[in-house]
Each structure stands twice: as structure tokens, then as C-alpha cells.
Scaffold this motif. Structure first.
Motif, PDB file in Angstrom:
ATOM      1  N   HIS A 207      55.076  29.094  35.740  1.00 47.37           N
ATOM      2  CA  HIS A 207      54.592  28.681  34.420  1.00 47.37           C
ATOM      3  C   HIS A 207      53.713  29.722  33.735  1.00 47.37           C
ATOM      4  O   HIS A 207      53.608  29.709  32.508  1.00 47.37           O
ATOM      5  N   THR A 208      53.093  30.617  34.484  1.00 48.65           N
ATOM      6  CA  THR A 208      52.276  31.657  33.842  1.00 48.65           C
ATOM      7  C   THR A 208      53.070  32.927  33.570  1.00 48.65           C
ATOM      8  O   THR A 208      52.678  33.730  32.723  1.00 48.65           O
ATOM      9  N   GLY A 209      54.166  33.099  34.291  1.00 51.02           N
ATOM     10  CA  GLY A 209      54.927  34.337  34.147  1.00 51.02           C
ATOM     11  C   GLY A 209      54.225  35.531  34.759  1.00 51.02           C
ATOM     12  O   GLY A 209      54.582  36.684  34.472  1.00 51.02           O
ATOM     13  N   ARG A 210      53.235  35.279  35.595  1.00 50.01           N
ATOM     14  CA  ARG A 210      52.474  36.360  36.216  1.00 50.01           C
ATOM     15  C   ARG A 210      52.809  36.446  37.709  1.00 50.01           C
ATOM     16  O   ARG A 210      53.285  35.489  38.307  1.00 50.01           O
ATOM     17  N   SER A 211      52.482  37.562  38.302  1.00 49.40           N
ATOM     18  CA  SER A 211      52.971  37.851  39.645  1.00 49.40           C
ATOM     19  C   SER A 211      51.980  37.586  40.769  1.00 49.40           C
ATOM     20  O   SER A 211      52.383  37.206  41.876  1.00 49.40           O
ATOM     21  N   HIS A 212      50.687  37.790  40.529  1.00 52.15           N
ATOM     22  CA  HIS A 212      49.753  37.905  41.643  1.00 52.15           C
ATOM     23  C   HIS A 212      48.937  36.633  41.913  1.00 52.15           C
ATOM     24  O   HIS A 212      48.595  35.885  40.998  1.00 52.15           O
ATOM     25  N   VAL A 213      48.632  36.488  43.212  1.00 49.59           N
ATOM     26  CA  VAL A 213      47.771  35.414  43.697  1.00 49.59           C
ATOM     27  C   VAL A 213      46.443  36.035  44.117  1.00 49.59           C
ATOM     28  O   VAL A 213      46.417  37.093  44.747  1.00 49.59           O
ATOM     29  N   VAL A 214      45.348  35.366  43.792  1.00 50.23           N
ATOM     30  CA  VAL A 214      44.042  35.751  44.326  1.00 50.23           C
ATOM     31  C   VAL A 214      43.660  34.762  45.408  1.00 50.23           C
ATOM     32  O   VAL A 214      43.679  33.546  45.194  1.00 50.23           O
ATOM     33  N   ARG A 215      43.362  35.287  46.581  1.00 51.86           N
ATOM     34  CA  ARG A 215      42.804  34.505  47.673  1.00 51.86           C
ATOM     35  C   ARG A 215      41.497  35.172  48.075  1.00 51.86           C
ATOM     36  O   ARG A 215      41.255  36.330  47.719  1.00 51.86           O
TER      37      ARG A 215
END
Length: 549
Positions: free
Chosen positions: A224-232
């Protein structure tokens, strides 16, 4: 004309400066330890050589005098005989299992630091078989009852007898349907209604594990955001799949995931400036040890395990995250698979006063059966686009919404809806803080170099004197009839049916174990040993082993 040429020439320089600045901000937001640098930690892990202590070095890894070494040898032998004598059938059956079940082989190999592994694995054997639970205790094949501090990895919140009832009553609700899959039993409707009310969110999806639930939450955020990265955040656990477990334990290089410092302004700057972040994953158990991994005895090489729980500070941090994520269109995912329903009726959202965009649940919610749940905003839960019919976000599973799981879940939700259970939640912090304080007071009175820290009913053991042998404590605890998970003294997961009398009895056994360990010389010190000197020595050993010296 020249101005246009200069401007065109300046654009790459501006782009490079901006890229370099963002990279600098990202570097500053990483934790300085290897835990904050996934790729580097993988490289280092592959370079660490295997070596082990022989029996001579095993008992004198801290250069203890001969008299102390003999104390340790005698204590080790007594412990070996005690554990073997108590449970011969359990140990024999467990040994057979170890040869055929890879999980058992792995956990037995990682109960202690690897340098001590062979002798411990040979002589201090641990059973992996149980036959019965009752109250707060568990029974092995030899009829020994021990107090359960493992908590079934967090599933056991209200006591095993409660979950047996959930499974039995839940099965009775759906028995006529049986294991029909793909079509739902009517009980699912009330489960969904209550989960929406508890989470404060719009839609629900069911899965078969917490790992699967987190996988789906992250996939939806990216879709839904069209973005690639996850922040953990450094040290946090969100399941064992590649997308959220970069670094040691994952053979693949990290991709599309940033591991950043928790409770740190540098992380907020990264969230404010980058355009590729789809979501931020938060596991609230990290409030107990920010930027630290789950405290396992296999990594307890010194006495620098830490726990620093500040509810109000963590609540402020979550509010700051919420504000930045809202400003930047980043999906805030609260991973409550482990802590959900342990802190409050409304989970960590209610306890810390924050509203997430997506929440994942698991473990205890299944009423004793496997479960993973995603609750989210309606716009984030949709798995297709009405205007682009082939652009979908696929997620299915054969056993999702299994009738028997839905039945057991219904029983669980019925229980937490009771007024007396809601009232129980209001007293949790005071109850468990008081119990931990009582333990620490007694430990202090006896001059023992061990303490406990807690986040409600999740406890960890801390060690106050530098030592190479703190990992031995788990075996003294087991000899006193205390049962733990394979990570040992690092995490005790109490169920909420523990009474004051139960906790006091466990405390007395804990004290006896600590006195015995001290008497056997494992916490000997001449005042010169420090945590830093211990780690420097281990580093020198590794270098020598690597060079074949």
C-alpha cells in the motif's frame, strides 16, 4: 546558456550530496554493536572458529586457584549425579529424540557458551519430555514435578489448566463441522468482532503462526505504500523469516531492511528524511532491554547482561514514533505476538497509550492452539486494487481460520471479557514488581551476586560479579525443580495463575540454587576480573584458534 550548463552540472553534485547526507544519517542511527550491523555480524559469525576447553581449562577459565577448581569439580560432579538420578527415563527418551529431531539437537547445543559445550552436553543432560501439567507445575516421565518458568514460549498466560479447558470447550463448539477448511464456522464472527474492539482497528486476518502474521503485515505495508524498506530495532525478534531477521541466524544477506537504534533521536531523523521506508516494526518486549537481544545463557560469557525497563520512557518513545510515522506516511506495526494480552486487556497499545496502524497477535490468543492474527486499518488490509484487477497482495494458508483454533480462541476471548479478569490487569505491575523486589531483597541480604529484573510477569536474571560461569546457574535451578526454556536463566515467563505462595516457593528454590552455586566456587573472584578482561581473553582465544596457534 552557460547558466543552464552550470545548473545541469550541479544537479549530480546536489544529488550526490543529498545521498551522502542520508547515508550519514543512516549510519548514525545504527547501534554501535554488531547487532546493529547485520552484514558485518554475518561476516564476523563466519570467522569465529570452533574451539573448546578440555577438562583442565573448563574449571579454570578465569585462572581460579587450585582450591576453587577442586570445589568446582566436586560441585559439577554432584550436579551431574543429581540430574541423572532424578530423571533416568526422561533423559533416556530425550536422548533418543535428540538424534532424530533437529530442534532438540539445536537447543541442546546452544544452552551454554560453545567453549564449554562438550562437557556440559555429556554430563549435565536436560530432559525434553513431559507428560502432564497441573497448576503452575509440569511433570516429567519419572514423575518429578517442577515449577514451570518457560511459559510455553509465552503461550501460557493464564495457566495450562485454563488452556486445556479452552481446547476442550472450543472443540465441542465446532465438533459437528470438524476440520472443514475454506468455509468458516459461525464462531469466527464473534472472534472478529471482539478483536476489532480490542485492537481498535477495522479488519482482521487469521494465520497459523506469529511469524506468518508479521510476514503478512509487512507485505501489506509495502503493497500500500509502494515503498521497499522495513525498519526494525536492534535486538528485536519478529519471527525467523528473512525479511525481519537480518544478521546472524539468517544465511542470506540483509535486503530491504534497516536495523536502527531504539529510543534514539538519530532513528527519528532517518524516518523523517528517507522516502523508501514502508513500515516500522516494534516489539514492545524490547522495552525491557532496549537494543539488546533476547537474553540467552548461550551468550552469557561475562556478567554484562542488562535490563532497564522504564514504562513511561518507552511510552514517550512510542508516541514519538507514532507522530513521525503519521507525518511521513509510514505504517507503524506493533508486533504483540509475544506480549499481547499479557500487559493489558487491550495489549501494548492500551498499556503504553499508542495506536498502531497494524497489530499482530499470536501465541496465547489461540487458546493453546497455533495462531497468528493481523488487525489493521481497512485501507491497509485490502489485498487488491479495484482499479487494477491483476495487482494483488496475495496471502492464503490451508489451515488459516481452522475451526478448532477458532473455537479455542472464542473460549480465550470469553475469559478475558470477564469483569474479574479486566480487574486483574489493573494490578499487574504492582503485583509482579512487589514479587521481584522481595526476591532481590533476600538475595541482597544473603550477599549473592545475582538479581532479577522484570516487566510485569516476564523476568530476567542479572549477575553483579564478573564471572565466566553464570551460565551454570540454570543447572542449579533445574536441580531445585525449576523448569525453564532452552535459553535458561535469561527469561522466566510466569503465568498469571502464580499465587504469592507459588512465587515465594520458587524464590526459595532460586535462593537455594544461588547458595549452592556460590558454595561450589563458580562465582569466585579475586577482584581483578572484569567483564572487559573476560571478553578480551575470549577474543585472544578466538584469534589463536583462527590462526591455528
Amino acid at each position: 546558456m552557460n547558466a543552464w550548463i552550470y545548473a545541469a552540472g550541479a544537479l549530480p553534485a546536489i544529488w550526490a550530496c543529498r545521498k551522502g547526507w542520508n547515508r550519514l544519517l543512516l549510519s548514525r542511527a545504527k547501534h554501535r554493536s554488531l547487532r546493529g550491523h547485520a552484514r558485518m555480524s554475518q561476516i564476523v559469525a563466519r570467522l569465529v572458529p570452533h574451539y573448546e576447553y578440555d577438562e583442565h581449562t573448563f574449571f579454570r577459565a578465569d585462572d581460579a586457584p587450585a582450591t576453587v577448581v577442586e570445589q568446582r569439580r566436586a560441585g559439577f560432579a554432584r550436579l551431574r549425579d543429581t540430574l541423572a538420578r532424578k530423571a533416568p527415563e526422561t533423559l533416556a527418551t530425550s536422548a533418543e529424540l535428540e538424534a532424530d529431531v533437529s530442534d532438540v539437537d539445536f537447543t541442546n547445543a546452544y544452552r551454554v557458551p560453545f567453549q564449554f559445550r562438550s562437557l556440559v552436553r555429556r554430563d549435565l543432560r536436560i530432559g525434553s519430555i513431559a507428560t502432564e501439567t497441573r497448576g503452575v507445575q509440569v511433570r516429567d516421565l519419572d514423575g518429578n514435578w517442577s515449577y514451570d518458568l518457560g511459559g510455553a514460549y509465552g503461550v501460557n498466560l493464564f495457566g495450562y489448566d485454563f488452556y486445556k479447558q479452552c481446547i476442550d470447550r472450543g472443540a465441542a463448539k465446532v465438533r459437528d463441522l470438524g476440520p472443514l477448511l475454506g468455509t468458516y464456522h459461525p464462531v469466527i464472527a464473534s472472534n472478529v468482532k471482539r478483536l476489532k474492539a480490542i485492537s481498535g482497528l477495522d479488519e482482521v486476518s487469521f494465520h497459523m503462526s506469529g511469524t506468518e502474521a508479521v510476514m503478512q503485515a509487512v507485505r501489506l505495508a509495502r503493497y500500500h505504500t509502494g515503498r521497499s524498506h522495513v525498519v526494525r530495532f536492534t535486538g528485536a525478534y519478529h519471527g525467523w523469516w528473512d525479511g525481519v531477521q537480518p544478521g546472524v541466524g539468517n544465511p542470506r544477506p540483509p535486503r530491504e531492511v534497516y536495523t536502527l537504534k531504539e529510543l534514539d533521536a538519530d532513528t527519528l531523523r532517518v524516518l523523517r528524511t528517507r522516502d523508501d521506508i514502508a513500515c516500522v516494526l516494534v516489539n514492545p518486549i524490547q522495552a525491557m532491554h532496549p537494543n539488546g537481544q533476547a537474553p540467552s545463557d548461550s551468550t552469557l560469557v561475562a556478567s554484562d547482561r542488562h535490563a532497564k525497563y522504564d514504562r513511561h520512557a518507552y511510552a514517550r518513545w512510542l508516541q514519538e514514533l507514532r507522530e513521525v510515522c503519521s507525518q511521513r506516511g509510514i505504517v507503524l506495526i506493533l508486533d504483540e505476538v509475544f506480549l499481547g494480552f499479557r500487559l493489558a486487556y487491550g495489549g501494548a497499545q492500551q498499556y503504553f497509550g499508542v495506536r498502531a496502524d497494524i497489530v499482530t497477535y499470536g501465541k496465547t490468543l489461540g487458546g493453546g492452539l497455533p495462531i497468528g492474527v493481523v488487525c489493521g486499518r481497512r485501507d491497509l488490509m485490502k489485498r487488491y486494487r479495484a482499479d487494477r484487477p491483476t495487482d494483488i497482495c496475495f496471502a492464503r494458508g490451508t489451515f488459516n481460520s481452522h475451526p478448532y483454533v477458532m473455537g479455542a480462541m472464542s473460549e480465550f476471548l470469553d475469559y478475558i471479557d470477564r469483569p474479574e479478569v479486566r480487574e486483574h490487569y489493573l494490578k499487574l505491575d504492582d503485583t509482579w514488581d512487589r514479587r521481584a523486589a522481595a526476591w532481590n531483597a533476600r538475595l541482597g541480604e544473603l550477599g549473592l551476586p545475582v538479581r532479577v529484573a522484570n516487566m510485569t510477569s516476564i523476568w530476567t536474571t542479572l549477575y553483579t560479579t564478573p564471572s565466566r560461569y553464570n551460565w551454570m546457574f540454570q543447572y542449579y535451578l533445574r536441580a531445585e525443580g525449576l523448569s525453564m526454556s532452552w535459553i535458561g536463566s535469561g527469561r522466566f515467563i510466569f503465568s498469571h495463575n502464580y499465587t504469592d505462595a507459588d512465587v515465594a516457593e520458587v524464590g526459595e528454590r532460586f535462593l537455594r540454587a544461588a547458595r549452592a552455586m556460590a558454595a561450589d566456587g563458580w562465582w569466585w573472584t579475586d577482584g581483578t576480573l572484569t567483564n572487559k578482561s573476560i571478553k578480551r581473553r575470549i577474543l585472544r582465544e578466538m584469534v589463536r584458534a583462527r590462526l591455528g596457534a
